[in-house]
Design an enzyme around this catalytic site. Structure first.
Site, PDB file in Angstrom:
ATOM      1  N   GLU A   1      -4.776   3.637   6.130  1.00  0.00           N
ATOM      2  CA  GLU A   1      -4.537   3.387   4.698  1.00  0.00           C
ATOM      3  C   GLU A   1      -5.174   4.532   3.902  1.00  0.00           C
ATOM      4  O   GLU A   1      -4.720   4.917   2.836  1.00  0.00           O
ATOM      5  CB  GLU A   1      -5.186   2.048   4.320  1.00  0.00           C
ATOM      6  CG  GLU A   1      -5.012   1.697   2.864  1.00  0.00           C
ATOM      7  CD  GLU A   1      -5.625   0.343   2.494  1.00  0.00           C
ATOM      8  OE1 GLU A   1      -5.393  -0.646   3.214  1.00  0.00           O
ATOM      9  OE2 GLU A   1      -6.346   0.290   1.485  1.00  0.00           O
TER      10      GLU A   1
ATOM     11  N   ARG B   1       0.828  -1.212   0.000  1.00  0.00           N
ATOM     12  CA  ARG B   1       0.000   0.000   0.000  1.00  0.00           C
ATOM     13  C   ARG B   1       0.864   1.264   0.000  1.00  0.00           C
ATOM     14  O   ARG B   1       0.581   2.233   0.684  1.00  0.00           O
ATOM     15  CB  ARG B   1      -0.944   0.037   1.206  1.00  0.00           C
ATOM     16  CG  ARG B   1      -1.933  -1.073   1.262  1.00  0.00           C
ATOM     17  CD  ARG B   1      -2.922  -1.045   0.104  1.00  0.00           C
ATOM     18  NE  ARG B   1      -3.858  -2.123   0.241  1.00  0.00           N
ATOM     19  CZ  ARG B   1      -3.643  -3.361  -0.213  1.00  0.00           C
ATOM     20  NH1 ARG B   1      -2.540  -3.645  -0.890  1.00  0.00           N
ATOM     21  NH2 ARG B   1      -4.523  -4.298  -0.028  1.00  0.00           N
TER      22      ARG B   1
ATOM     23  N   SER C   1     -10.803  -0.714   3.720  1.00  0.00           N
ATOM     24  CA  SER C   1      -9.956  -0.874   4.918  1.00  0.00           C
ATOM     25  C   SER C   1      -9.457   0.492   5.363  1.00  0.00           C
ATOM     26  O   SER C   1      -8.803   1.187   4.582  1.00  0.00           O
ATOM     27  CB  SER C   1      -8.749  -1.751   4.610  1.00  0.00           C
ATOM     28  OG  SER C   1      -9.179  -2.999   4.137  1.00  0.00           O
TER      29      SER C   1
HETATM   30  C1  LIG Z   1     -15.526  -0.641  -0.472  1.00  0.00           C
HETATM   31  C2  LIG Z   1     -14.068  -0.361  -0.750  1.00  0.00           C
HETATM   32  C3  LIG Z   1     -13.192  -1.415  -0.953  1.00  0.00           C
HETATM   33  C4  LIG Z   1     -11.836  -1.179  -1.212  1.00  0.00           C
HETATM   34  N1  LIG Z   1     -11.010  -2.243  -1.417  1.00  0.00           N
HETATM   35  C5  LIG Z   1      -9.697  -2.049  -1.684  1.00  0.00           C
HETATM   36  C6  LIG Z   1      -8.818  -3.163  -1.919  1.00  0.00           C
HETATM   37  O1  LIG Z   1      -9.238  -4.314  -1.892  1.00  0.00           O
HETATM   38  N2  LIG Z   1      -7.514  -2.900  -2.157  1.00  0.00           N
HETATM   39  C7  LIG Z   1      -7.019  -1.631  -2.216  1.00  0.00           C
HETATM   40  O2  LIG Z   1      -5.818  -1.479  -2.449  1.00  0.00           O
HETATM   41  N3  LIG Z   1      -7.824  -0.553  -2.001  1.00  0.00           N
HETATM   42  C8  LIG Z   1      -9.139  -0.734  -1.745  1.00  0.00           C
HETATM   43  N4  LIG Z   1      -9.971   0.347  -1.529  1.00  0.00           N
HETATM   44  C9  LIG Z   1      -9.405   1.706  -1.548  1.00  0.00           C
HETATM   45  C10 LIG Z   1      -9.569   2.474  -2.902  1.00  0.00           C
HETATM   46  O3  LIG Z   1     -10.566   1.902  -3.686  1.00  0.00           O
HETATM   47  C11 LIG Z   1      -8.266   2.502  -3.705  1.00  0.00           C
HETATM   48  O4  LIG Z   1      -7.239   3.079  -2.951  1.00  0.00           O
HETATM   49  C12 LIG Z   1      -8.428   3.280  -5.016  1.00  0.00           C
HETATM   50  O5  LIG Z   1      -7.272   3.110  -5.810  1.00  0.00           O
HETATM   51  C13 LIG Z   1      -8.687   4.760  -4.791  1.00  0.00           C
HETATM   52  O6  LIG Z   1      -9.036   5.327  -6.045  1.00  0.00           O
HETATM   53  P1  LIG Z   1      -9.776   6.720  -6.147  1.00  0.00           P
HETATM   54  O7  LIG Z   1      -9.765   7.121  -7.565  1.00  0.00           O
HETATM   55  O8  LIG Z   1     -11.088   6.637  -5.483  1.00  0.00           O
HETATM   56  O9  LIG Z   1      -8.787   7.637  -5.304  1.00  0.00           O
HETATM   57  P2  LIG Z   1      -9.200   8.999  -4.543  1.00  0.00           P
HETATM   58  O10 LIG Z   1      -9.798   8.648  -3.228  1.00  0.00           O
HETATM   59  O11 LIG Z   1      -9.947   9.893  -5.459  1.00  0.00           O
HETATM   60  O12 LIG Z   1      -7.753   9.617  -4.294  1.00  0.00           O
HETATM   61  C14 LIG Z   1      -6.852   8.990  -3.421  1.00  0.00           C
HETATM   62  C15 LIG Z   1      -5.556   9.814  -3.397  1.00  0.00           C
HETATM   63  O13 LIG Z   1      -4.924   9.754  -4.665  1.00  0.00           O
HETATM   64  C16 LIG Z   1      -4.786  11.058  -5.236  1.00  0.00           C
HETATM   65  N5  LIG Z   1      -5.073  10.910  -6.674  1.00  0.00           N
HETATM   66  C17 LIG Z   1      -6.149  10.306  -7.231  1.00  0.00           C
HETATM   67  N6  LIG Z   1      -6.022  10.292  -8.568  1.00  0.00           N
HETATM   68  C18 LIG Z   1      -4.866  10.881  -8.862  1.00  0.00           C
HETATM   69  C19 LIG Z   1      -4.169  11.185 -10.095  1.00  0.00           C
HETATM   70  N7  LIG Z   1      -4.662  10.840 -11.295  1.00  0.00           N
HETATM   71  N8  LIG Z   1      -2.969  11.818 -10.018  1.00  0.00           N
HETATM   72  C20 LIG Z   1      -2.443  12.168  -8.819  1.00  0.00           C
HETATM   73  N9  LIG Z   1      -3.044  11.931  -7.644  1.00  0.00           N
HETATM   74  C21 LIG Z   1      -4.250  11.303  -7.668  1.00  0.00           C
HETATM   75  C22 LIG Z   1      -5.785  11.936  -4.510  1.00  0.00           C
HETATM   76  O14 LIG Z   1      -5.371  13.286  -4.480  1.00  0.00           O
HETATM   77  C23 LIG Z   1      -5.795  11.304  -3.121  1.00  0.00           C
HETATM   78  O15 LIG Z   1      -4.706  11.774  -2.370  1.00  0.00           O
HETATM   79  C24 LIG Z   1     -11.345   0.145  -1.267  1.00  0.00           C
HETATM   80  C25 LIG Z   1     -12.229   1.221  -1.065  1.00  0.00           C
HETATM   81  C26 LIG Z   1     -13.583   0.969  -0.815  1.00  0.00           C
HETATM   82  C27 LIG Z   1     -14.529   2.114  -0.625  1.00  0.00           C
END
Ligand SMILES: Cc1cc2nc3c(=O)[nH]c(=O)nc-3n(C[C@H](O)[C@H](O)[C@H](O)COP(=O)(O)OP(=O)(O)OC[C@H]3O[C@@H](n4cnc5c(N)ncnc54)[C@H](O)[C@@H]3O)c2cc1C
Length: 333
Positions: free
Chosen positions: A329, A159, A233
């Site tokens: 996380e 992570r 998580s």
């Molecule tokens: C129900 C649920 C289950 C999940 N299961 C998992 C799992 O099994 N494994 C896992 O690893 N994660 C899991 N996650 C966490 C999450 O889905 C991941 O971390 C995912 O990659 C986040 O993507 P996002 O686009 O929503 O990021 P966001 O929440 O929009 O952004 C997260 C961070 O990244 C930055 N960011 C986003 N996009 C960019 C970009 N293009 N360039 C630069 N910075 C950027 C943002 O500024 C922020 O700091 C889960 C979340 C939920 C709600």
């Protein structure tokens, strides 16, 4: 002056905060124009599934809406795919599975955007994005130019990556390139996945079988953010060295752990939280989920501050009982 924009629909925790304005990044020109004309405090947001807003965001939200999937290289055995960062991760996984490309089927149903995937090196069911990632293309927000990082330079860990450290807040991830196999060899080390397939009498699973199994397991185990606000998580599973682990295991022989390839010990954070009595506990409008202690939830109308207070109380009690410090996380803002 613009009225404030609500972020309620843009974070899976369902926290009702606002920002100065929301700007849709449909391509790089929009970002370059924004930087040239109205630089203020800003945050790039994908699906908002890995973020907790403790309070209103005093700046602009740049919402990633870029799209595009292209095959950049292909031979008999493998295919290289370049994907725009604004694509939805799960939809992209499905796109690859529909074409019988193997490698990311275990990462089905992870919410969020493609561009956020390398940031925390998303992982599930024995696979991490680092296993298939070739390069990350990013726009350097300081130098205002495109750069490419190869996998080995991304500092991937559990992570973790360079994007959460040295390059934090310095980049807009534009696209990623991944290499998938045309010869399927499923990764089934993860007990729940193996068990599910056995239970359904699937002895020689196809890519689609693995994908469907992961989707079904996740749907049965994790709360759907559309119904119950959460960010998956909330904490990372803590990693201990062999010596640290021996001390803890002697005191708590039932401790749940997993030995990593580099001989560290990954402790199940959910188990630690459960042992401290938090599983299913409701605190105001928030709480630890009844089936997944590691998932903090918003029962409706919780503030980010409330969720964060709960997280801190959990960190304190795990520290007190086990001497282990949990780390979020989720990105806390
Ligand atoms: C129900 C649920 C289950 C999940 N299961 C998992 C799992 O099994 N494994 C896992 O690893 N994660 C899991 N996650 C966490 C999450 O889905 C991941 O971390 C995912 O990659 C986040 O993507 P996002 O686009 O929503 O990021 P966001 O929440 O929009 O952004 C997260 C961070 O990244 C930055 N960011 C986003 N996009 C960019 C970009 N293009 N360039 C630069 N910075 C950027 C943002 O500024 C922020 O700091 C889960 C979340 C939920 C709600």
């Amino acid at each position: 002056m613009n009225p404030k924009s609500s972020l309620l629909d843009f974070n899976t925790f369902g926290i009702d905060v606002s920002c100065r304005s929301i700007i849709e990044l449909t391509n790089l020109d929009v970002l370059e124009d924004y930087l040239a004309n109205s630089p203020s405090r800003f945050l790039i947001l994908g699906g908002g599934s890995n973020i907790l807003f403790k309070s209103d965001y005093d700046g602009d939200i740049l919402l990633n809406k870029t799209c595009g999937i292209e095959i950049s290289n292909e031979n008999e055995d493998s295919v290289e795919i370049k994907v725009a960062s604004g694509e939805n991760w799960h939809d992209f996984v499905k796109w690859t599975v529909d074409r019988d490309y193997a490698g990311i089927e275990n990462l089905a149903l992870i919410p969020g955007s493609v561009g956020a995937a390398p940031i925390q090196n998303i992982g599930a069911y024995g696979v991490e994005i680092k296993d298939v990632l070739q390069t990350v293309e990013y726009f350097d927000l300081n130098e205002k130019c495109l750069k490419i990082l190869r996998n080995e330079d991304c500092g991937f860990g559990y992570r973790n990556s360079v994007f959460k450290n040295e390059l934090k807040g310095q980049v807009f991830i534009v696209s990623i390139s991944i290499k998938l196999s045309k010869n399927h060899s499923p990764k089934l080390e993860y007990w729940a996945l193996k068990h599910f397939l056995e239970e359904h009498s699937i002895s020689n699973p196809s890519i689609k079988d693995v994908f469907n199994a992961v989707v079904a397991i996740r749907q049965s185990k994790l709360p759907d953010p559309a119904k119950l606000g959460n960010s998956g998580s909330f904490f990372k599973n803590p990693l201990l060295t062999g010596e640290e682990f021996d001390v803890v295991q002697e005191k708590f022989p039932a401790i749940r752990f997993f030995e990593t390839d580099d001989h560290q010990f990954k402790i199940a954070a959910g188990w630690l939280i459960e042992q401290c009595g938090w599983k299913g506990k409701v605190v105001g409008k928030t709480g630890s989920h009844k089936d997944q202690a590691l998932v903090l939830v918003n029962y409706g109308g919780a503030t980010g501050e409330e969720v964060w207070n709960l997280a801190q109380a959990i960190i304190a009690s795990v520290q007190e009982q086990f001497g282990i410090r949990l780390e979020p996380e989720v990105n806390i803002l």
